[in-house]
Design a protein around this motif. Structure first.
Motif, PDB file in Angstrom:
ATOM      1  N   GLY A  91       0.797  -1.223   0.000  1.00 21.99           N
ATOM      2  CA  GLY A  91       0.000   0.000   0.000  1.00 21.99           C
ATOM      3  C   GLY A  91       0.829   1.272   0.000  1.00 21.99           C
ATOM      4  N   SER A  92       2.036   1.211   0.520  1.00 25.30           N
ATOM      5  CA  SER A  92       2.897   2.401   0.534  1.00 25.30           C
ATOM      6  C   SER A  92       3.335   2.796  -0.872  1.00 25.30           C
ATOM      7  CB  SER A  92       4.135   2.146   1.394  1.00 25.30           C
ATOM      8  OG  SER A  92       4.889   1.047   0.892  1.00 25.30           O
ATOM      9  N   ILE A  93       3.177   1.889  -1.835  1.00 27.20           N
ATOM     10  CA  ILE A  93       3.507   2.188  -3.233  1.00 27.20           C
ATOM     11  C   ILE A  93       2.238   2.455  -4.033  1.00 27.20           C
ATOM     12  CG2 ILE A  93       4.618   1.365  -5.332  1.00 27.20           C
ATOM     13  CD1 ILE A  93       6.550   1.838  -3.024  1.00 27.20           C
ATOM     14  N   THR A  94       1.315   1.504  -4.012  1.00 31.59           N
ATOM     15  CA  THR A  94       0.115   1.642  -4.836  1.00 31.59           C
ATOM     16  C   THR A  94      -0.792   2.766  -4.352  1.00 31.59           C
ATOM     17  OG1 THR A  94      -1.025  -0.053  -3.515  1.00 31.59           O
ATOM     18  CG2 THR A  94       0.180  -0.797  -5.473  1.00 31.59           C
ATOM     19  N   GLY A  95      -0.847   2.988  -3.047  1.00 35.07           N
ATOM     20  CA  GLY A  95      -1.688   4.061  -2.514  1.00 35.07           C
ATOM     21  C   GLY A  95      -1.300   5.434  -3.043  1.00 35.07           C
ATOM     22  N   PRO A  96      -0.043   5.855  -2.894  1.00 34.97           N
ATOM     23  CA  PRO A  96       0.367   7.157  -3.441  1.00 34.97           C
ATOM     24  C   PRO A  96       0.213   7.256  -4.956  1.00 34.97           C
ATOM     25  CG  PRO A  96       1.943   6.426  -1.798  1.00 34.97           C
ATOM     26  CD  PRO A  96       1.005   5.273  -2.026  1.00 34.97           C
ATOM     27  N   LEU A  97       0.519   6.194  -5.701  1.00 36.90           N
ATOM     28  CA  LEU A  97       0.409   6.262  -7.159  1.00 36.90           C
ATOM     29  C   LEU A  97      -1.034   6.478  -7.593  1.00 36.90           C
ATOM     30  CD1 LEU A  97       2.905   3.472  -8.307  1.00 36.90           C
ATOM     31  CD2 LEU A  97       3.238   5.944  -8.343  1.00 36.90           C
ATOM     32  N   LEU A  98      -1.971   5.789  -6.936  1.00 43.39           N
ATOM     33  CA  LEU A  98      -3.378   5.986  -7.273  1.00 43.39           C
ATOM     34  C   LEU A  98      -3.881   7.343  -6.787  1.00 43.39           C
ATOM     35  CD1 LEU A  98      -4.815   2.419  -6.561  1.00 43.39           C
ATOM     36  CD2 LEU A  98      -4.075   3.401  -8.727  1.00 43.39           C
ATOM     37  N   THR A  99      -3.313   7.840  -5.705  1.00 41.29           N
ATOM     38  CA  THR A  99      -3.667   9.186  -5.240  1.00 41.29           C
ATOM     39  C   THR A  99      -3.196  10.242  -6.230  1.00 41.29           C
ATOM     40  OG1 THR A  99      -3.540   8.474  -2.932  1.00 41.29           O
ATOM     41  CG2 THR A  99      -3.427  10.847  -3.354  1.00 41.29           C
ATOM     42  N   TYR A 100      -1.998  10.066  -6.767  1.00 41.85           N
ATOM     43  CA  TYR A 100      -1.493  10.994  -7.778  1.00 41.85           C
ATOM     44  C   TYR A 100      -2.418  11.009  -8.990  1.00 41.85           C
ATOM     45  CZ  TYR A 100       2.862  10.644  -5.090  1.00 41.85           C
ATOM     46  OH  TYR A 100       3.800  10.647  -4.092  1.00 41.85           O
ATOM     47  N   VAL A 102      -5.661  10.560  -8.992  1.00 41.51           N
ATOM     48  CA  VAL A 102      -6.841  11.356  -8.657  1.00 41.51           C
ATOM     49  C   VAL A 102      -6.497  12.841  -8.664  1.00 41.51           C
ATOM     50  CG1 VAL A 102      -8.514  11.890  -6.852  1.00 41.51           C
ATOM     51  CG2 VAL A 102      -7.912   9.504  -7.338  1.00 41.51           C
ATOM     52  N   LEU A 103      -5.375  13.209  -8.050  1.00 38.96           N
ATOM     53  CA  LEU A 103      -5.027  14.624  -7.907  1.00 38.96           C
ATOM     54  C   LEU A 103      -4.664  15.274  -9.239  1.00 38.96           C
ATOM     55  CD1 LEU A 103      -2.883  14.495  -4.627  1.00 38.96           C
ATOM     56  CD2 LEU A 103      -5.232  15.312  -4.880  1.00 38.96           C
ATOM     57  N   THR A 104      -3.992  14.552 -10.095  1.00 42.36           N
ATOM     58  CA  THR A 104      -3.490  15.160 -11.332  1.00 42.36           C
ATOM     59  C   THR A 104      -4.397  14.927 -12.528  1.00 42.36           C
ATOM     60  OG1 THR A 104      -2.167  13.193 -11.865  1.00 42.36           O
ATOM     61  CG2 THR A 104      -1.096  14.921 -10.581  1.00 42.36           C
ATOM     62  N   ALA A 105      -5.103  13.808 -12.562  1.00 40.62           N
ATOM     63  CA  ALA A 105      -5.891  13.453 -13.742  1.00 40.62           C
ATOM     64  C   ALA A 105      -7.384  13.647 -13.528  1.00 40.62           C
ATOM     65  CB  ALA A 105      -5.604  12.003 -14.142  1.00 40.62           C
ATOM     66  N   PHE A 106      -7.916  13.042 -12.487  1.00 37.50           N
ATOM     67  CA  PHE A 106      -9.359  13.088 -12.297  1.00 37.50           C
ATOM     68  C   PHE A 106      -9.836  14.515 -12.040  1.00 37.50           C
ATOM     69  CE2 PHE A 106     -13.322  12.523  -9.888  1.00 37.50           C
ATOM     70  CZ  PHE A 106     -14.014  11.720 -10.780  1.00 37.50           C
ATOM     71  N   PHE A 107      -9.116  15.255 -11.230  1.00 36.77           N
ATOM     72  CA  PHE A 107      -9.500  16.640 -10.980  1.00 36.77           C
ATOM     73  C   PHE A 107      -9.389  17.481 -12.246  1.00 36.77           C
ATOM     74  CE2 PHE A 107      -8.526  16.659  -6.122  1.00 36.77           C
ATOM     75  CZ  PHE A 107      -9.651  15.860  -5.928  1.00 36.77           C
ATOM     76  N   LEU A 108      -8.377  17.206 -13.067  1.00 36.06           N
ATOM     77  CA  LEU A 108      -8.227  17.933 -14.326  1.00 36.06           C
ATOM     78  C   LEU A 108      -9.398  17.633 -15.255  1.00 36.06           C
ATOM     79  CD1 LEU A 108      -6.317  19.756 -16.033  1.00 36.06           C
ATOM     80  CD2 LEU A 108      -5.310  17.647 -16.933  1.00 36.06           C
ATOM     81  N   THR A 139      -7.094  12.288 -19.460  1.00 37.10           N
ATOM     82  CA  THR A 139      -7.235  10.837 -19.657  1.00 37.10           C
ATOM     83  C   THR A 139      -5.878  10.167 -19.842  1.00 37.10           C
ATOM     84  OG1 THR A 139      -7.494  11.057 -22.071  1.00 37.10           O
ATOM     85  CG2 THR A 139      -9.499  11.170 -20.728  1.00 37.10           C
ATOM     86  N   LEU A 140      -4.956  10.856 -20.508  1.00 39.95           N
ATOM     87  CA  LEU A 140      -3.616  10.288 -20.705  1.00 39.95           C
ATOM     88  C   LEU A 140      -2.822  10.265 -19.408  1.00 39.95           C
ATOM     89  CD1 LEU A 140      -2.737  11.998 -24.107  1.00 39.95           C
ATOM     90  CD2 LEU A 140      -3.456   9.639 -23.744  1.00 39.95           C
ATOM     91  N   ILE A 141      -2.979  11.314 -18.582  1.00 41.74           N
ATOM     92  CA  ILE A 141      -2.301  11.328 -17.279  1.00 41.74           C
ATOM     93  C   ILE A 141      -2.844  10.209 -16.391  1.00 41.74           C
ATOM     94  CG2 ILE A 141      -1.952  12.658 -15.164  1.00 41.74           C
ATOM     95  CD1 ILE A 141      -1.941  15.183 -16.864  1.00 41.74           C
ATOM     96  N   SER A 142      -4.160  10.008 -16.423  1.00 39.92           N
ATOM     97  CA  SER A 142      -4.758   8.914 -15.650  1.00 39.92           C
ATOM     98  C   SER A 142      -4.157   7.578 -16.054  1.00 39.92           C
ATOM     99  CB  SER A 142      -6.270   8.913 -15.859  1.00 39.92           C
ATOM    100  OG  SER A 142      -6.873   7.847 -15.161  1.00 39.92           O
ATOM    101  N   MET A 143      -4.050   7.359 -17.348  1.00 39.21           N
ATOM    102  CA  MET A 143      -3.440   6.131 -17.846  1.00 39.21           C
ATOM    103  C   MET A 143      -1.993   6.019 -17.376  1.00 39.21           C
ATOM    104  SD  MET A 143      -2.976   4.906 -21.811  1.00 39.21           S
ATOM    105  CE  MET A 143      -2.099   6.412 -22.207  1.00 39.21           C
TER     106      MET A 143
END
Length: 458
Positions: A91-100, A102-108, A139-143
């Motif tokens: 989780g210390s790896i996958t958690g931050p990556l999935l958070t990034y 949300v913060l960079t792609a989904f909000f955009l 969408t590309l950042i999310s990917m």
């Protein structure tokens, strides 16, 4: 359920939900970029056809985007409910990556989606085009982040194990792990090809029914140009990805090839077809081409590819499945190339929009991109087994402590709910496709109701 234990059911449940989900992001990624191209062409040429197509495909994009978001939320919860030990370990790896993500792609995407869908007459042309581009980039950042997380599970690096858990040491190495660049490009091209065949099949359907309009012709033309450009690049990227997999996951390559033994000093053959038998440790009824396995996978005639018998039984992926899933993907890739070349020949002869045999081919190839995409994901994910994090955490160690009854009930509920909800959504998208692009939709954009996706089809 069918004598399956809780682990098997948890794997089936995740495979089912992710297989449903991946269809929608793939089309979302492709359509977002397609819409940006359409609007850019309209701004440059002022050709009304591009604007008509933008308004038509933006409706399908909106419906598809919504279904992608809904289906994706479920998987995030499954990590905690069904794969708690994996979440605790990594989780210390996958958690931050999935958070990034949300913060960079989904909000955009969320920030500009409303402007893109409903702001055509409310903001300036340049601002609206900027919003469309931002959604496409989102969408590309999310990917990017999703593939980074998944690729790290395939080729983990930049970490150390502390008290039985993964601890990040070098985030650059984590994000840009060895398989990430190849898998990112492979997925991006797969999304573009899936969308291009979807668009091309829609146009072919209308042309076969006699609906020959400038909008329909432009759809088919743009789709075939994309397929012609992207398919050879995808084949080259796939070859590079195979070499990378051979280096980092040789057991996966051996299972994909159904290759069990190497004869001393002889190049490895390529098994075209056969039935891999994991128990008998052989590929039955195999049709082999001498030397070709070494030539394709090592680019030489004197090197051998790994043999499955060189790996312990407990470390072998299930060759019976991925042997065929890979061949489905590769075979469809060859058909895509054939379709692209046929379109090029017909275009030069002026028969692209009239040749019924080709139009039927384009129509039948409509789902080919998505089928190849799913086959590729089955290959890469089943080929990673028996590991969740390759070489670090086995699948048997990653699952939550659930019983078979609990997993059976939740799996059955997922199947019923997914088919009920998403069959309606997909059916509505097909109704939009059957309606086709209507120039009047773009002429009357002052009517807010006309821009709502759910009011677009009778």
């Amino acid at each position: 359920m069918f004598n399956l234990d809780a682990l098997d059911l948890a794997r089936i449940q995740f495979a089912f939900t992710v297989s449903f989900h991946i269809i929608f992001p793939a089309i979302t990624i492709g359509l977002a970029s397609f819409l940006a191209v359409l609007e850019g062409c309209w701004l440059k040429t002022h050709n009304q056809v591009y604007k008509d197509l933008y308004h038509f495909w933006s409706k399908l994009f909106a419906v598809n985007f919504g279904m992608g978001v809904v289906s994706g939320l479920v998987m995030a919860y499954e990590f905690g409910t069904n794969w708690a030990r994996f979440s605790d370990f990594a989780g210390s790896i996958t958690g931050p990556l999935l958070t990034y993500e949300v913060l960079t792609a989904f909000f955009l995407e969320a920030g500009f989606l409303g402007v893109m869908l409903f702001g055509w007459d409310r903001v300036g042309r340049r601002l609206h085009f900027f919003a469309t581009i931002m959604v496409a980039i989102g969408t590309l950042i999310s990917m990017f982040w999703i593939l980074s997380s998944n690729s790290w599970m395939q080729t983990p690096q930049g970490i150390e194990i502390v008290d039985g858990r993964v601890a990040p040491v070098d985030w650059f190495k984590i994000v840009f792990n060895p398989s990430f660049p190849y898998r990112l490009m492979h997925m991006a091209l797969a999304a573009f090809l899936s969308t291009a065949f979807f668009v091309g099949a829609s146009a072919a359907w209308h042309l076969l029914r006699g609906n020959d309009t400038p909008q329909i012709r432009k759809m088919l033309s743009m789709a075939m140009w994309m397929i012609l450009v992207a398919t050879p690049v995808q084949i080259a990227v796939g070859d590079a990805h195979g070499l990378n997999t051979l280096e980092h996951q040789p057991a996966k390559i051996a299972a994909i090839e159904g290759h069990w033994d190497n004869k001393p000093g002889e190049p490895s053959p390529l098994v075209l077809f056969g039935l891999p038998d994991m128990q008998a440790e052989t590929t039955r009824y195999s049709l082999e081409v001498p030397y070709l396995g070494s030539l394709i996978l090592t680019h030489s005639l004197d090197k051998q590819i790994p043999a499955l018998k060189s790996f312990a039984k407990e470390d072998r992926p299930n060759s019976t499945i991925i042997f065929w899933s890979f061949r489905v993907m590769a075979g469809l890739g060859m058909l895509m190339l054939l379709c692209a070349l046929a379109a090029l020949v017909l275009r030069r002869n002026g028969a692209l929009y009239r040749n019924k045999a080709f139009l039927w081919l384009a129509l039948l190839m409509g789902p080919s991109g998505l089928i190849a995409l799913l086959a590729g994901w089955f290959t890469t994910e089943i080929g990673r087994q028996p590991w969740v994090v390759y070489g670090l955490l086995r699948t048997t160690q990653a699952a939550s402590n659930h019983g078979a009854l609990q997993m059976s009930v939740t799996l059955a509920l997922f199947v019923v709910i997914y088919f009920s909800v998403f069959t309606v959504g997909i059916g509505y998208m097909m109704r939009l496709v059957r309606k086709g692009p209507n120039a009047a939709d773009a002429r009357h954009t002052d009517d807010a109701t006309a821009r709502r996706p759910l009011s677009a089809a009778d």
